[in-house]
Write a protein that holds these residues in place. Structure first.
Motif, PDB file in Angstrom:
ATOM      1  N   GLY A 185      -2.188  -6.580   2.956  1.00 27.04           N
ATOM      2  CA  GLY A 185      -1.019  -5.720   3.001  1.00 27.04           C
ATOM      3  C   GLY A 185      -0.676  -5.371   4.439  1.00 27.04           C
ATOM      4  O   GLY A 185      -1.378  -5.759   5.372  1.00 27.04           O
ATOM      5  N   PRO A 214      -5.191   6.498  -1.297  1.00 26.97           N
ATOM      6  CA  PRO A 214      -4.253   5.391  -1.155  1.00 26.97           C
ATOM      7  C   PRO A 214      -4.388   4.401  -2.315  1.00 26.97           C
ATOM      8  O   PRO A 214      -5.469   4.250  -2.907  1.00 26.97           O
ATOM      9  N   SER A 215      -3.266   3.753  -2.608  1.00 26.20           N
ATOM     10  CA  SER A 215      -3.232   2.751  -3.668  1.00 26.20           C
ATOM     11  C   SER A 215      -2.567   1.497  -3.153  1.00 26.20           C
ATOM     12  O   SER A 215      -1.840   1.520  -2.154  1.00 26.20           O
ATOM     13  N   CYS A 216      -2.819   0.407  -3.869  1.00 30.17           N
ATOM     14  CA  CYS A 216      -2.254  -0.888  -3.490  1.00 30.17           C
ATOM     15  C   CYS A 216      -1.872  -1.635  -4.758  1.00 30.17           C
ATOM     16  O   CYS A 216      -2.657  -1.690  -5.710  1.00 30.17           O
ATOM     17  N   GLU A 233       0.829  -1.205   0.000  1.00 29.74           N
ATOM     18  CA  GLU A 233       0.000   0.000   0.000  1.00 29.74           C
ATOM     19  C   GLU A 233       0.861   1.252   0.000  1.00 29.74           C
ATOM     20  O   GLU A 233       2.005   1.242   0.483  1.00 29.74           O
ATOM     21  N   SER A 234       0.286   2.327  -0.481  1.00 31.67           N
ATOM     22  CA  SER A 234       0.925   3.635  -0.424  1.00 31.67           C
ATOM     23  C   SER A 234      -0.167   4.689  -0.449  1.00 31.67           C
ATOM     24  O   SER A 234      -1.314   4.395  -0.806  1.00 31.67           O
ATOM     25  N   THR A 237      -1.642   1.120   5.692  1.00 28.50           N
ATOM     26  CA  THR A 237      -1.171   2.497   5.574  1.00 28.50           C
ATOM     27  C   THR A 237      -2.042   3.364   6.486  1.00 28.50           C
ATOM     28  O   THR A 237      -3.263   3.224   6.503  1.00 28.50           O
ATOM     29  N   THR A 243      -3.663  -3.280  -9.640  1.00 27.58           N
ATOM     30  CA  THR A 243      -3.674  -2.242  -8.611  1.00 27.58           C
ATOM     31  C   THR A 243      -5.111  -1.880  -8.246  1.00 27.58           C
ATOM     32  O   THR A 243      -6.032  -2.030  -9.058  1.00 27.58           O
ATOM     33  N   TYR A 294      -6.042  -1.232   5.256  1.00 29.45           N
ATOM     34  CA  TYR A 294      -5.391  -2.445   4.766  1.00 29.45           C
ATOM     35  C   TYR A 294      -5.952  -2.834   3.402  1.00 29.45           C
ATOM     36  O   TYR A 294      -7.167  -2.879   3.209  1.00 29.45           O
ATOM     37  N   CYS A 295      -5.050  -3.150   2.497  1.00 27.34           N
ATOM     38  CA  CYS A 295      -5.437  -3.688   1.195  1.00 27.34           C
ATOM     39  C   CYS A 295      -5.689  -5.190   1.339  1.00 27.34           C
ATOM     40  O   CYS A 295      -4.959  -5.887   2.069  1.00 27.34           O
ATOM     41  N   SER A 303      -7.213   1.359  -6.032  1.00 28.13           N
ATOM     42  CA  SER A 303      -7.089   2.660  -5.384  1.00 28.13           C
ATOM     43  C   SER A 303      -8.390   3.004  -4.681  1.00 28.13           C
ATOM     44  O   SER A 303      -9.449   2.482  -5.029  1.00 28.13           O
ATOM     45  N   TRP A 327     -10.433  -2.664   0.354  1.00 32.82           N
ATOM     46  CA  TRP A 327      -9.847  -1.939   1.470  1.00 32.82           C
ATOM     47  C   TRP A 327     -10.656  -2.184   2.733  1.00 32.82           C
ATOM     48  O   TRP A 327     -11.890  -2.147   2.699  1.00 32.82           O
TER      49      TRP A 327
END
Length: 120
Positions: free
Chosen positions: A111, A20-22, A6-7, A114, A77, A94-95, A79, A36
């Motif tokens: 994940g 956020p993206s994963c 994740e970010s 984040t 991905t 959490y992803c 988002s 998510w």
């Protein structure tokens, strides 16, 4: 095995937005669901939103109309566009990835999370 990274978390003021993206890597089943979940301090992990490979989505009532989940199947991905954030949205996000297996789901993958912090 599937790895999720994740970010895009961070600190934002109430009313603000984050996205956020994963990214998923490893053995990615063709038909799957990504999503998510979030966990606030002292609370259980809860669903935020999910989306499957066909684009069908599901949202928690608390985020409907404010959050939008999207995915890129070619890039594996997912988002989460989060708008109109409020302090109650503060949590570790959490992803999640799970493949479709038969009529149900296979193993859950997570994940590391984040952190999203919304200040009042």
């Amino acid at each position: 095995q599937v790895q999720l990274v994740e970010s895009g978390g961070g600190l934002v003021q109430a009313g603000g937005s984050l996205r956020p993206s994963c990214a998923a890597s490893g053995f990615i089943a063709r038909n799957n669901e990504m999503g998510w979940y979030r966990q606030a301090p002292g609370k259980q992990r809860e669903l935020v939103a999910t989306i499957n490979t066909e684009g069908s989505t599901n949202y928690a009532d608390s985020v409907k109309g404010r959050f939008t989940i999207s995915r890129d199947n070619a890039e594996n991905t997912v988002s989460l566009q989060m708008n109109s954030l409020n302090p109650e949205d503060t949590a570790v996000y959490y992803c999640n990835f799970r493949p479709f297996v038969g009529l149900g789901f296979g193993m859950n993958h997570w994940g590391k999370g984040t952190l999203v912090t919304v200040s009042s």
